[in-house]
Design an enzyme around this catalytic site. Structure first.
Site, mmCIF file in Angstrom:
data_model
loop_
_atom_site.group_PDB
_atom_site.id
_atom_site.type_symbol
_atom_site.label_atom_id
_atom_site.label_comp_id
_atom_site.label_asym_id
_atom_site.label_seq_id
_atom_site.Cartn_x
_atom_site.Cartn_y
_atom_site.Cartn_z
ATOM 1 N N GLY A 25 0.788 -1.229 0.000
ATOM 2 C CA GLY A 25 0.000 0.000 0.000
ATOM 3 C C GLY A 25 0.817 1.273 0.000
ATOM 4 O O GLY A 25 0.275 2.365 0.096
ATOM 5 N N HIS A 26 2.113 1.162 -0.098
ATOM 6 C CA HIS A 26 2.985 2.341 0.028
ATOM 7 C C HIS A 26 4.031 2.334 -1.069
ATOM 8 O O HIS A 26 5.166 1.933 -0.835
ATOM 9 C CB HIS A 26 3.659 2.317 1.393
ATOM 10 C CG HIS A 26 4.194 3.639 1.825
ATOM 11 N ND1 HIS A 26 5.483 4.036 1.579
ATOM 12 C CD2 HIS A 26 3.628 4.670 2.482
ATOM 13 C CE1 HIS A 26 5.692 5.239 2.093
ATOM 14 N NE2 HIS A 26 4.579 5.632 2.654
ATOM 15 N N PHE A 27 3.842 2.664 -2.140
ATOM 16 C CA PHE A 27 2.701 3.201 -2.868
ATOM 17 C C PHE A 27 2.421 2.290 -4.051
ATOM 18 O O PHE A 27 3.370 1.860 -4.693
ATOM 19 C CB PHE A 27 3.000 4.607 -3.378
ATOM 20 C CG PHE A 27 3.150 5.619 -2.286
ATOM 21 C CD1 PHE A 27 2.029 6.162 -1.683
ATOM 22 C CD2 PHE A 27 4.396 6.020 -1.853
ATOM 23 C CE1 PHE A 27 2.162 7.120 -0.686
ATOM 24 C CE2 PHE A 27 4.519 6.971 -0.853
ATOM 25 C CZ PHE A 27 3.407 7.526 -0.263
ATOM 26 N N LEU A 32 7.724 1.876 -2.024
ATOM 27 C CA LEU A 32 8.902 2.312 -1.279
ATOM 28 C C LEU A 32 8.673 2.087 0.198
ATOM 29 O O LEU A 32 7.539 2.032 0.670
ATOM 30 C CB LEU A 32 9.252 3.771 -1.576
ATOM 31 C CG LEU A 32 8.214 4.841 -1.268
ATOM 32 C CD1 LEU A 32 8.468 5.448 0.095
ATOM 33 C CD2 LEU A 32 8.287 5.912 -2.331
#
Length: 114
Positions: A25-27, A32
């Site tokens: 979820g990042h990103f 990252l």
């Protein structure tokens, strides 16, 4: 026999798993490592070395942090720590890229809480 206190400089290694759950979820599309997790990786690596853990104490505080470049899935990190009067300065690199730097302050240096 008591271990000698850490003085000087040391480089620690840490590998970031390509399938770490934070990357989902990042990103999306450009994963990252979140900065908070990068700091956690630094602290875990430092506290795994008895001399460094003794240098920082049980509850070190983050005195400064700069995030300078993203850390991608599967990165191998070189964490260089340098002794300072108030704690440990750190630099995190992947390859030749400086990804982050900062300072962990030793617990014994902190002001008493009121």
């Amino acid at each position: 026999m008591r271990e000698a206190p850490f003085t000087g400089r040391m480089t620690l290694r840490r590998d970031i798993a390509a399938d770490h759950p934070a990357f989902a979820g990042h990103f999306p599309g450009r994963p990252l490592l979140p900065g908070a997790l990068l700091l956690a990786e630094v602290l875990e690596a430092v506290l795994a070395v008895p001399a460094l853990a003794a240098r920082l104490g049980l509850r070190p505080t983050l005195n400064a942090a700069k995030f300078l470049a993203p850390v991608a899935p599967g990165s191998s990190l070189a964490i260089t720590v340098t002794d300072e009067s108030r704690g440990l300065r750190f630099e995190v690199r992947h390859g030749d890229v400086l990804a982050a730097s900062g300072q962990w302050q030793a617990a014994s240096v902190m002001e008493p809480q009121s």
